[in-house]
Design a protein around this motif. Structure first.
Motif, PDB file in Angstrom:
ATOM      1  N   CYS A  60       1.050  -1.289   0.050  1.00 25.12           N
ATOM      2  CA  CYS A  60      -0.003   0.115   0.004  1.00 25.12           C
ATOM      3  C   CYS A  60       0.759   0.982  -0.081  1.00 25.12           C
ATOM      4  CB  CYS A  60      -0.778  -0.049   1.086  1.00 25.12           C
ATOM      5  SG  CYS A  60      -1.777   1.445   1.418  1.00 25.12           S
ATOM      6  N   ILE A  61       0.647   2.294  -1.217  1.00 23.60           N
ATOM      7  CA  ILE A  61       1.229   3.378  -1.021  1.00 23.60           C
ATOM      8  C   ILE A  61       0.349   4.631  -0.994  1.00 23.60           C
ATOM      9  CG2 ILE A  61       3.042   4.749  -2.243  1.00 23.60           C
ATOM     10  CD1 ILE A  61       3.450   1.902  -3.907  1.00 23.60           C
ATOM     11  N   SER A  64      13.754  14.531  -4.319  1.00 24.74           N
ATOM     12  CA  SER A  64      14.414  13.514  -3.404  1.00 24.74           C
ATOM     13  C   SER A  64      13.536  12.540  -2.715  1.00 24.74           C
ATOM     14  CB  SER A  64      15.407  14.494  -2.243  1.00 24.74           C
ATOM     15  OG  SER A  64      15.941  13.421  -1.408  1.00 24.74           O
ATOM     16  N   ILE A  65      12.594  13.032  -1.968  1.00 25.67           N
ATOM     17  CA  ILE A  65      11.448  12.364  -1.443  1.00 25.67           C
ATOM     18  C   ILE A  65      10.791  11.265  -2.476  1.00 25.67           C
ATOM     19  CG2 ILE A  65       9.252  12.383  -0.068  1.00 25.67           C
ATOM     20  CD1 ILE A  65      11.741  13.391   1.341  1.00 25.67           C
ATOM     21  N   GLU A  66      10.684  11.698  -3.693  1.00 29.25           N
ATOM     22  CA  GLU A  66      10.112  10.828  -4.798  1.00 29.25           C
ATOM     23  C   GLU A  66      10.902   9.707  -5.020  1.00 29.25           C
ATOM     24  OE1 GLU A  66       7.468  12.967  -8.402  1.00 29.25           O
ATOM     25  OE2 GLU A  66       9.785  13.123  -8.241  1.00 29.25           O
ATOM     26  N   ARG A  67      12.307   9.985  -5.073  1.00 30.68           N
ATOM     27  CA  ARG A  67      13.099   8.939  -5.458  1.00 30.68           C
ATOM     28  C   ARG A  67      13.096   7.866  -4.280  1.00 30.68           C
ATOM     29  NH1 ARG A  67      16.538  13.068  -7.305  1.00 30.68           N
ATOM     30  NH2 ARG A  67      17.940  12.850  -5.288  1.00 30.68           N
ATOM     31  N   GLN A  68      13.001   8.203  -2.933  1.00 26.93           N
ATOM     32  CA  GLN A  68      13.246   7.469  -1.851  1.00 26.93           C
ATOM     33  C   GLN A  68      11.580   6.703  -1.866  1.00 26.93           C
ATOM     34  OE1 GLN A  68      14.750   9.225   1.900  1.00 26.93           O
ATOM     35  NE2 GLN A  68      14.784  11.072   0.756  1.00 26.93           N
ATOM     36  N   LEU A  69      10.601   7.391  -2.085  1.00 27.38           N
ATOM     37  CA  LEU A  69       9.158   6.654  -2.110  1.00 27.38           C
ATOM     38  C   LEU A  69       9.131   5.499  -3.117  1.00 27.38           C
ATOM     39  CD1 LEU A  69       7.055   9.741  -1.816  1.00 27.38           C
ATOM     40  CD2 LEU A  69       7.111   8.040  -0.008  1.00 27.38           C
ATOM     41  N   ALA A 102      11.889   4.100  -4.423  1.00 28.16           N
ATOM     42  CA  ALA A 102      12.754   2.870  -4.016  1.00 28.16           C
ATOM     43  C   ALA A 102      12.185   2.337  -3.012  1.00 28.16           C
ATOM     44  CB  ALA A 102      14.067   3.587  -3.473  1.00 28.16           C
ATOM     45  N   ALA A 103      11.417   2.521  -2.120  1.00 27.58           N
ATOM     46  CA  ALA A 103      10.771   1.680  -1.217  1.00 27.58           C
ATOM     47  C   ALA A 103       9.816   1.036  -1.641  1.00 27.58           C
ATOM     48  CB  ALA A 103      10.296   2.683  -0.194  1.00 27.58           C
ATOM     49  N   ALA A 104       9.047   1.438  -2.451  1.00 26.21           N
ATOM     50  CA  ALA A 104       7.784   0.523  -3.250  1.00 26.21           C
ATOM     51  C   ALA A 104       8.428  -0.466  -4.111  1.00 26.21           C
ATOM     52  CB  ALA A 104       6.806   1.628  -3.930  1.00 26.21           C
ATOM     53  N   LEU A 105       9.449  -0.066  -4.890  1.00 23.46           N
ATOM     54  CA  LEU A 105      10.097  -1.148  -5.873  1.00 23.46           C
ATOM     55  C   LEU A 105      10.742  -2.487  -5.013  1.00 23.46           C
ATOM     56  CD1 LEU A 105      11.307   0.760  -8.772  1.00 23.46           C
ATOM     57  CD2 LEU A 105       8.912  -0.096  -8.286  1.00 23.46           C
ATOM     58  N   GLU A 106      11.396  -1.976  -3.932  1.00 26.06           N
ATOM     59  CA  GLU A 106      11.936  -3.075  -3.093  1.00 26.06           C
ATOM     60  C   GLU A 106      10.867  -3.957  -2.625  1.00 26.06           C
ATOM     61  OE1 GLU A 106      13.206  -4.957   0.336  1.00 26.06           O
ATOM     62  OE2 GLU A 106      11.769  -3.547   0.470  1.00 26.06           O
ATOM     63  N   ALA A 107       9.681  -3.482  -2.049  1.00 30.17           N
ATOM     64  CA  ALA A 107       8.831  -4.542  -1.620  1.00 30.17           C
ATOM     65  C   ALA A 107       8.009  -5.013  -2.552  1.00 30.17           C
ATOM     66  CB  ALA A 107       7.889  -3.410  -0.633  1.00 30.17           C
ATOM     67  N   LEU A 108       7.975  -4.575  -3.828  1.00 33.99           N
ATOM     68  CA  LEU A 108       7.180  -5.124  -5.022  1.00 33.99           C
ATOM     69  C   LEU A 108       7.191  -6.618  -4.947  1.00 33.99           C
ATOM     70  CD1 LEU A 108       5.026  -4.755  -7.015  1.00 33.99           C
ATOM     71  CD2 LEU A 108       6.867  -4.215  -8.662  1.00 33.99           C
ATOM     72  N   PRO A 109       8.354  -7.187  -5.112  1.00 38.17           N
ATOM     73  CA  PRO A 109       8.712  -8.743  -5.099  1.00 38.17           C
ATOM     74  C   PRO A 109       8.001  -9.690  -4.140  1.00 38.17           C
ATOM     75  CG  PRO A 109      10.765  -7.792  -5.744  1.00 38.17           C
ATOM     76  CD  PRO A 109       9.845  -6.765  -5.167  1.00 38.17           C
ATOM     77  N   ARG A 110       7.824  -8.856  -2.800  1.00 37.73           N
ATOM     78  CA  ARG A 110       7.224  -9.678  -1.912  1.00 37.73           C
ATOM     79  C   ARG A 110       5.647  -9.459  -1.512  1.00 37.73           C
ATOM     80  NH1 ARG A 110       9.259  -7.308   2.893  1.00 37.73           N
ATOM     81  NH2 ARG A 110       9.955  -5.672   1.972  1.00 37.73           N
ATOM     82  N   ASP A 160       5.843   5.158 -12.147  1.00 41.84           N
ATOM     83  CA  ASP A 160       6.968   4.049 -12.015  1.00 41.84           C
ATOM     84  C   ASP A 160       6.492   2.820 -11.061  1.00 41.84           C
ATOM     85  OD1 ASP A 160       8.599   5.910 -13.039  1.00 41.84           O
ATOM     86  OD2 ASP A 160      10.045   5.888 -11.484  1.00 41.84           O
ATOM     87  N   VAL A 161       5.556   2.996 -10.283  1.00 39.19           N
ATOM     88  CA  VAL A 161       5.186   1.793  -9.619  1.00 39.19           C
ATOM     89  C   VAL A 161       4.038   0.994 -10.249  1.00 39.19           C
ATOM     90  CG1 VAL A 161       3.528   1.205  -7.551  1.00 39.19           C
ATOM     91  CG2 VAL A 161       5.168   2.766  -7.390  1.00 39.19           C
ATOM     92  N   ILE A 162       3.007   1.621 -11.286  1.00 40.59           N
ATOM     93  CA  ILE A 162       2.011   0.978 -11.921  1.00 40.59           C
ATOM     94  C   ILE A 162       2.985   0.086 -12.980  1.00 40.59           C
ATOM     95  CG2 ILE A 162       0.235   1.004 -13.602  1.00 40.59           C
ATOM     96  CD1 ILE A 162      -0.767   3.180 -12.152  1.00 40.59           C
ATOM     97  N   ASP A 163       3.769   0.830 -13.660  1.00 43.32           N
ATOM     98  CA  ASP A 163       4.764   0.245 -14.641  1.00 43.32           C
ATOM     99  C   ASP A 163       5.413  -1.088 -13.961  1.00 43.32           C
ATOM    100  OD1 ASP A 163       3.792   1.999 -16.704  1.00 43.32           O
ATOM    101  OD2 ASP A 163       5.590   3.169 -16.560  1.00 43.32           O
ATOM    102  N   ALA A 164       6.050  -1.047 -13.040  1.00 40.72           N
ATOM    103  CA  ALA A 164       6.915  -2.081 -12.201  1.00 40.72           C
ATOM    104  C   ALA A 164       5.913  -3.135 -11.876  1.00 40.72           C
ATOM    105  CB  ALA A 164       7.595  -1.575 -11.327  1.00 40.72           C
ATOM    106  N   ALA A 165       4.678  -3.063 -11.522  1.00 40.41           N
ATOM    107  CA  ALA A 165       3.888  -3.655 -11.038  1.00 40.41           C
ATOM    108  C   ALA A 165       3.154  -4.666 -12.320  1.00 40.41           C
ATOM    109  CB  ALA A 165       2.435  -3.183 -10.176  1.00 40.41           C
ATOM    110  N   ARG A 166       3.124  -3.990 -13.344  1.00 36.33           N
ATOM    111  CA  ARG A 166       2.559  -4.651 -14.554  1.00 36.33           C
ATOM    112  C   ARG A 166       3.686  -5.503 -15.153  1.00 36.33           C
ATOM    113  NH1 ARG A 166      -1.391  -1.419 -18.555  1.00 36.33           N
ATOM    114  NH2 ARG A 166      -1.345  -3.272 -19.447  1.00 36.33           N
ATOM    115  N   ALA A 167       4.924  -4.989 -15.019  1.00 29.21           N
ATOM    116  CA  ALA A 167       6.023  -5.894 -15.447  1.00 29.21           C
ATOM    117  C   ALA A 167       6.247  -6.972 -14.850  1.00 29.21           C
ATOM    118  CB  ALA A 167       7.136  -4.997 -15.532  1.00 29.21           C
TER     119      ALA A 167
END
Length: 489
Positions: free
Chosen positions: A18-19, A136-141, A143-151, A172-179
């Protein structure tokens, strides 16, 4: 319908990423008995106050409340409210927080003043900076989401337009999730649904939907037509439009729209009901539910949430009582006839529930009966069981039957969770009872053919269907009675 127990067993095995926007909710409760002498405004005599995790944090709490795991990505300010939220989230079993601190913005905080006597909100005060997160905050958000996606099994974006879900984070999150082959649910705030392009499901409320579609969305037909246009824009598979007391309408890209009426409930507070709906949909879909089952669970969840004060969470036990309300009744309360039966059927029809029907003597309950009743209940929202009276059983089975009298048989049946109502009938066939019940689904054992099922023509002429359940071999009341008699000899 669906197998509630099987689905909930799968739900507690899921993980939701959840983001979204996190906020501190505060409720100040008190009595109002006078007007201020300083200005024409009511004075609230404060009796108590409560603080809680709000916004997308309440979505995360609902996911965890359903027994699933939630990886929660958000941001707070470098202030007391942010520290409070971070600590509270870390203390909630089932939530894994990944909270980014933005030192240049305050934590979003909302204070609601509520009249205890009238259970109404009088005033809300907001502390917030509703601006997109900086780069800067965008990049951190991200990164945290993409790190958690596989789990994670599914992704849920809870947009309150406070800055977490920037266009870049969303994309970025939707594209990564679809992939990765993961579904994405979006509870949107922007009227431009194109920014959520590629999501699986969007869940706007009626106001958000009307703004996005530029229509009044006054009817189910209007919603379905406008939703199809918006789905092309957003490239999503389906859309759920929540309408408060009007229920929910799901429009898939392929197939017919589905509307589920709101369940009758005394509304105490609608705060956070949308959070509950989004959480239930996410967990149910992650567990393998189809659109129909997920929507019905979400409707039940909303009914529980609005019956509580504050930003409430919902548990599986509470969902069970809403989805299977009559399963919790005492057995004798589930045996109906006459006006009581008519009233119950009318209530179920008003609520838009699908009524199923099966019948039998059920003299000595055995595993074959249990399978029939369990599978019958899985085809509908409420199951009515027609039960032959003693006289009827004797005409059908001969002297010496039934082994148990009709009241005992009715109480045993009514004690089963799968059974919502037991109705005795004295005729040799249940045709008159079927005409009264007018079931959407007529269920019988697979040892019958469709044409042999009494009432199949009546049910099908009314738009219903006949379902035949496989018989469990080696189990029958007659064989049990014969074995008992042989043993007694």
């Amino acid at each position: 319908m669906f197998d509630f127990d099987a689905l909930t067993r799968a739900m507690v095995q899921t993980t939701v990423l959840c983001i979204g926007d996190l906020m501190l909710d505060e409720f100040v409760y008190g009595e109002v008995s006078r007007i201020s002498p300083e200005a024409p405004t009511p004075v609230i005599a404060v009796q108590r106050s409560e603080t809680g995790i709000g916004g997308a944090g309440n979505v995360a709490r609902n996911v965890a409340g359903l027994g699933a795991r939630c990886i929660f990505v958000s941001m707070v300010g470098a202030d007391e409210a942010g520290a409070t939220l971070t600590a509270r989230l870390a203390a909630v079993p089932g939530i894994e927080p990944a909270i980014i601190t933005d030192s240049v913005r305050p934590t979003t905080r909302k204070v609601r003043y509520v009249s205890d006597h009238f259970s109404t909100h009088m005033l809300r005060a907001d502390w917030e900076r509703a601006a997109p997160a900086n780069e800067s905050i965008e990049r951190q958000l991200i990164a945290a989401a993409l790190e958690a996606l596989p789990r994670s099994d599914i992704v849920l974006l809870s947009d309150y337009a406070k800055g977490v879900l920037t266009a870049r984070v969303i994309r970025d999150v939707i594209d990564a999730a679809r992939a990765a082959g993961k579904r994405v649910i979006v509870d949107p705030k922007s009227a431009n649904f194109a920014i959520y392009r590629g999501a699986t499901l969007l869940t706007p409320n009626r106001k958000e939907f009307a703004e996005a579609s530029r229509t009044r969305a006054a009817s189910e037909a209007d919603i379905a037509a406008a939703a199809h246009e918006l789905m092309l824009l957003a490239d999503c598979e389906a859309m759920v439009v929540t309408q408060g007391e009007g229920g929910m309408t799901l429009v898939p890209r392929e197939g017919s729209a589905l509307h589920v009426p709101a369940q009758p409930v005394r509304v105490r507070d609608v705060s956070g009901a949308g959070d509950t709906v989004a959480a239930v949909l996410a967990v149910a879909l992650a567990a393998g539910a189809d659109w129909d089952a997920a929507l019905r669970l979400a409707t039940a969840g909303a009914a529980v949430a609005v019956g509580k004060t504050g930003t409430a969470t919902v548990t599986l036990d509470e969902l069970r009582r809403r989805v299977l309300p009559h399963a919790s009744l005492a057995a004798e309360e589930k045996i109906a006839a006459g006006a009581e039966l008519d009233a119950m059927l009318a209530e179920w029809r008003r609520a838009g529930l699908r009524i199923g029907f099966t019948n039998g003597c059920f003299d000595i309950l055995h595993p074959g009966h249990v399978r029939l009743l369990t599978e019958a209940r899985a085809t509908c929202d409420r199951l009515v069981v027609g039960l032959n009276t003693d006289a009827s059983v004797r005409r059908l089975k001969g002297e010496g039957r039934p082994v148990q009298h009709e009241r005992a048989r009715a109480e045993v049946l009514a004690a089963l969770e799968a059974v919502d109502l037991v109705v005795l009938f004295a005729e040799d066939t249940p045709i008159e009872l079927i005409r009264k019940v007018r079931p959407s689904v007529l269920v019988k054992g697979g040892d019958y053919s469709r044409e042999q099922v009494v009432g199949h023509d009546v049910v099908e002429a009314d738009g219903g269907r006949v379902v035949l359940v496989d018989v469990l071999a080696g189990h029958s009341t007659t064989s049990l009675v014969e074995r008992a008699r042989e043993g007694g000899a």
